[in-house]
Design an enzyme around this catalytic site. Structure first.
Site, PDB file in Angstrom:
ATOM      1  N   SER A 679       6.727 -12.639  -1.790  1.00  0.00           N
ATOM      2  CA  SER A 679       5.297 -12.645  -2.106  1.00  0.00           C
ATOM      3  C   SER A 679       5.004 -12.838  -3.594  1.00  0.00           C
ATOM      4  O   SER A 679       3.891 -12.659  -4.030  1.00  0.00           O
ATOM      5  CB  SER A 679       4.645 -11.365  -1.590  1.00  0.00           C
ATOM      6  OG  SER A 679       5.245 -10.258  -2.177  1.00  0.00           O
ATOM      7  N   LYS A 722      -0.529  -2.853  -1.983  1.00  0.00           N
ATOM      8  CA  LYS A 722      -0.568  -3.672  -3.201  1.00  0.00           C
ATOM      9  C   LYS A 722      -1.924  -3.524  -3.906  1.00  0.00           C
ATOM     10  O   LYS A 722      -2.000  -3.438  -5.132  1.00  0.00           O
ATOM     11  CB  LYS A 722      -0.309  -5.135  -2.842  1.00  0.00           C
ATOM     12  CG  LYS A 722       1.131  -5.374  -2.385  1.00  0.00           C
ATOM     13  CD  LYS A 722       1.336  -6.802  -1.940  1.00  0.00           C
ATOM     14  CE  LYS A 722       2.792  -7.051  -1.587  1.00  0.00           C
ATOM     15  NZ  LYS A 722       3.017  -8.389  -1.069  1.00  0.00           N
TER      16      LYS A 722
END
Length: 778
Positions: A679, A722
């Protein structure tokens, strides 16, 4: 004797080990030592005579003069035979005694000067009497000892010479070499007979003692058997009189327990059968203990005991809210379960798996689920369990066998429907003792676990009423088949506001209690707690925060005691005095826009993290260097970002041959911590393009997303964690893949108010939001 002076002459000498030859004896010797073989050869060349003397110690290979007895036997060598293994077998016949006078120098073999001592004929009635006595004693000896055959006696009786008689009898006794040598050295016949008589007397006494002892042992054994027989009779008498003794009493006690317990029919039969077996066991049998242990286990398990579920939804909700702040999804799931239970009456226990970083309250949530349902609560930890027998138990035949943890847990609960917490299910390991996670499959399958079989119990046990709750930090460590049987509930971590509420509602009061502080003695305001959260902790859960609050309480307690202060108020600015220098910089977001430095977001087992990615471009030959302990997937992301940048060089106004003339170094700080996952693709690409075009990256932007070679942005996981990490660090804008838009509804409102979420589907959009012009204006 002394008067008879015989001549002395030279003899080759053969030292004997562990045996002795008397005159008139004929026997075989095996000769292997080199010097001895040479002596033999010498004898054969001369007149076949050789002197045989014994060594005082058996194991001396090369004896010196001191090691060889002075008196030996002159023997005639009758025949020699070479054996295949190199030794020589000789047949020798003893001729007469001889005494060594001196050793002669000879390197090849032993050679001596010896004086012969021939046997003298003695005619004396006293010697005749001695001979008879010796024969008599020898006969006794033969009767007691089984080592000498009766034929020997017949052969010995025919000997007429006194000296020879003594020699032959001695050779048949099993004596030490030293004693035999003594007889050999006794030249005088009468003395020799007397010595032999002594020896025979001694031997006979020893043999008689041995015989006595063995008879006594035999008697002892007979006595033990007699006692056993009497004891059995006594038992029979007691049984007739109706007195309970030993096993019988034990069996009675167990039957009483069985009556009380009222287990299901098949269990009852099994227990009765085992009690009957136990009763028939002799008291001393070890098997009895094993059976007793087994029956005890069967009697202590809850075969039919249940607790009534308290199906009051409002009360359950209140209990859950009292114990935990936030955690809406897990709470909702428990209440749904309760509602269904209320409608259906019987429901197979669901299997919930609470997944989340450490310190978010997974274990304590399971405990309050039990409280809200009014059920018993059992917890077992699976961290580091490697042995299948830990789950399923051992077979009863093993020493120290026990049921597995599941059955032990059920015994502890004492009911059929507890809330059963399997902690740390992702930390199980498998090794040569089998795979414990495979043993858990049956436990956690609602279709199968109504007949769970434990190796020790050997009866199917019903686990279908148990509500299993498992906890894990990361899903990817749980084996697939196990994962299928569980319902995942993710607990992503807390926002700052939630942590503040948890600290002021739960942690602070609890720590005050634990540290013996009264409510009014210590006041810590919300601003102080917020500062503690921001500057002294960085985590998804609240474990670390609890430690910091405990530290504040500890220091306050010390002040209360040592300075006799009535009341302590800790203001935000005082924290430094209590907790030291802040450990973390709050709002790590960079203070100004920078070139080639972009903030990415990462998911780890302990929650979300922000990752700074730096790129520098220096003149060189086109080397691409990646540092910062990256995993394979992350390295591939970097390669993909690099290839994408090359393919778009013209559009981005980057010299087309930049990859040949420059070295590019991509670094992710905190080099010691392993980092992996796809990611960071768009983050690396943005940093690369910013460094190559010399454009600044906005300091307020953090991003996450996977990149394809054509520049498309692909979805990622762990968005909530996140986002919380970016919010913690003070970023104002988060770029996320368009496909992850659906996850935005999970993100707490408090985060959405502070942060702008921008869904992007292509790299162009990323650059649009992330790069600012040289002047620093959008």
């Amino acid at each position: 004797m002394g008067s008879h002076k015989s001549k002395s002459r030279r003899f080759p000498l053969l030292p004997l080990r562990g045996l002795l030859v008397y005159p008139s004896m004929v026997l075989h010797l095996d000769v292997g030592r080199e010097k001895s073989v040479k002596a033999l050869e010498k004898a054969m060349v001369d007149d076949n005579l050789i002197l045989l003397c014994s060594q005082s110690e058996v194991n001396i290979e090369e004896p010196t003069q001191e090691d060889i007895f002075r008196i030996g036997t002159v023997a005639k060598v009758r025949q020699m035979l070479k054996l295949p293994n190199g030794t020589i077998r000789v047949l020798v016949e003893g001729v007469e005694r001889a005494e060594i006078i001196e050793y002669l120098d000879n390197d090849e073999h032993y050679e001596v000067l010896a004086q012969e001592r021939p046997e003298e004929e003695v005619l004396d009635p006293e010697v005749d009497a001695l001979m008879r006595t010796v024969l008599n004693q020898f006969e006794h000896y033969i009767n007691l000892s089984k080592k000498v055959t009766p034929e020997t006696l017949a052969a010995v009786s025919d000997i007429e010479e006194a000296g020879r008689l003594a020699d032959v009898i001695t050779s048949h006794l099993s004596l030490k070499i030293k004693d035999k040598q003594e007889i050999l050295e006794t030249i005088d016949v009468r003395n020799r007979l007397e010595k032999l008589l002594d020896i025979l007397n001694n031997e006979r006494e020893v043999l008689e003692l041995e015989r006595k002892i063995s008879q006594r042992v035999k008697k002892q054994m007979e006595k033990t058997q007699k006692e056993y027989y009497l004891r059995e009779q006594m038992k029979a008498i007691q049984k007739e009189l109706g007195e309970k003794e030993g096993r019988a009493g034990e069996a009675e006690e167990l039957r009483a327990q069985l009556e009380e317990k009222k287990p299901p029919e098949h269990v009852r039969e099994k227990i009765e059968k085992e009690i009957d077996r136990l009763e028939k066991m002799p008291a001393s049998s070890a098997e009895g203990g094993v059976i007793r242990n087994y029956v005890d286990w069967l009697l202590s398990l809850p075969w039919s005991e249940k607790t009534e579920d308290d199906l009051d939804l409002a009360k359950a909700e209140q209990v859950l809210n009292e114990d935990h702040y936030g955690l809406d999804k897990p709470k909702e799931r428990v209440l749904e379960y309760l509602a269904v239970q209320k409608l259906v009456k019987k429901l197979k226990g669901p299997i919930l798996c609470l997944v989340g970083p450490p310190g978010v309250g997974k274990t304590s949530l399971a405990r309050s689920i039990a409280r809200s349902l009014d059920r018993e609560f059992v917890r077992i930890s699976l961290g580091g369990v490697r042995d299948e027998a830990e789950i399923r138990g051992h077979r009863r035949t093993y020493v120290g066998a026990m049921p597995g943890r599941i059955i032990q847990g059920m015994k502890t609960a004492g009911t059929l429907n507890p809330v059963f917490l399997l902690d740390e299910i992702d930390k199980m390991a498998s090794d040569f003792r089998g795979d414990p996670s495979a043993a858990l499959l049956e436990v956690l399958d609602p279709e199968q676990n109504n007949t769970f079989s434990d190796h020790f119990i050997e009866l199917p046990f019903d686990l279908s009423n148990v509500m299993f709750v498992t906890t894990a930090n990361a899903v990817h460590n749980i084996p697939r088949p196990l994962l299928d049987r569980m319902e995942m509930l993710y607990i992503p971590g807390y926002t700052e506001l939630e942590k503040l509420q948890i600290a002021s509602r739960y942690l602070l009061p609890k720590q005050k209690r634990d540290h013996g502080l009264q409510e009014e003695q210590l006041e810590i305001g919300e601003a102080t707690l917020l500062r503690t959260i921001r500057e002294y902790t960085r985590e998804s859960g609240v474990r670390n925060l609890e430690q910091q609050v405990a530290a504040l309480c500890r220091k306050a307690a010390k002040k209360v005691v040592s300075e006799a202060v009535e009341r302590i108020v800790i203001e935000p600015d005082d924290i430094k005095d209590y907790l030291g220098v802040p450990k973390f910089r709050y709002g790590v977001a960079d203070l100004e826009d920078q070139i080639g430095t972009v903030t990415g977001l990462a998911w780890t087992e302990v929650g979300g993290e922000t990752l700074v990615i730096e790129v520098t471009v220096v003149p060189g030959t086109g080397k691409l260097t990646l540092t910062g302990k990256l995993g394979d997937v992350m390295k591939e992301s970097a390669q993909a970002a690099f290839s994408y940048t090359r393919s778009k060089a013209a559009e981005l106004n980057i010299p087309l041959d930049f990859h040949e003339k420059n070295d590019i170094h991509i670094h992710i700080p905190e080099g010691a911590i392993p980092k992996d996952g796809p990611s960071a693709g768009i983050t690396i690409a943005t940093a690369l393009i910013s460094a190559l075009t010399n454009r600044y990256v906005s300091k307020d932007v953090a991003m996450t997303g996977e990149i394809t070679l054509r520049g498309r942005v692909l979805p990622i996981g762990g968005l909530k964690e996140k986002s919380l990490a970016a919010h913690r660090a003070g970023y104002k804008k988060i770029l996320l893949p368009k496909d992850n838009e659906r996850d935005l509804r999970d993100i707490p409102d408090s985060v959405k108010e502070d942060v702008v979420f921008v869904p992007v589907s292509h790299m162009d959009q990323v650059l649009e939001h992330a790069l600012v012009d040289q002047t620093g204006i959008h």
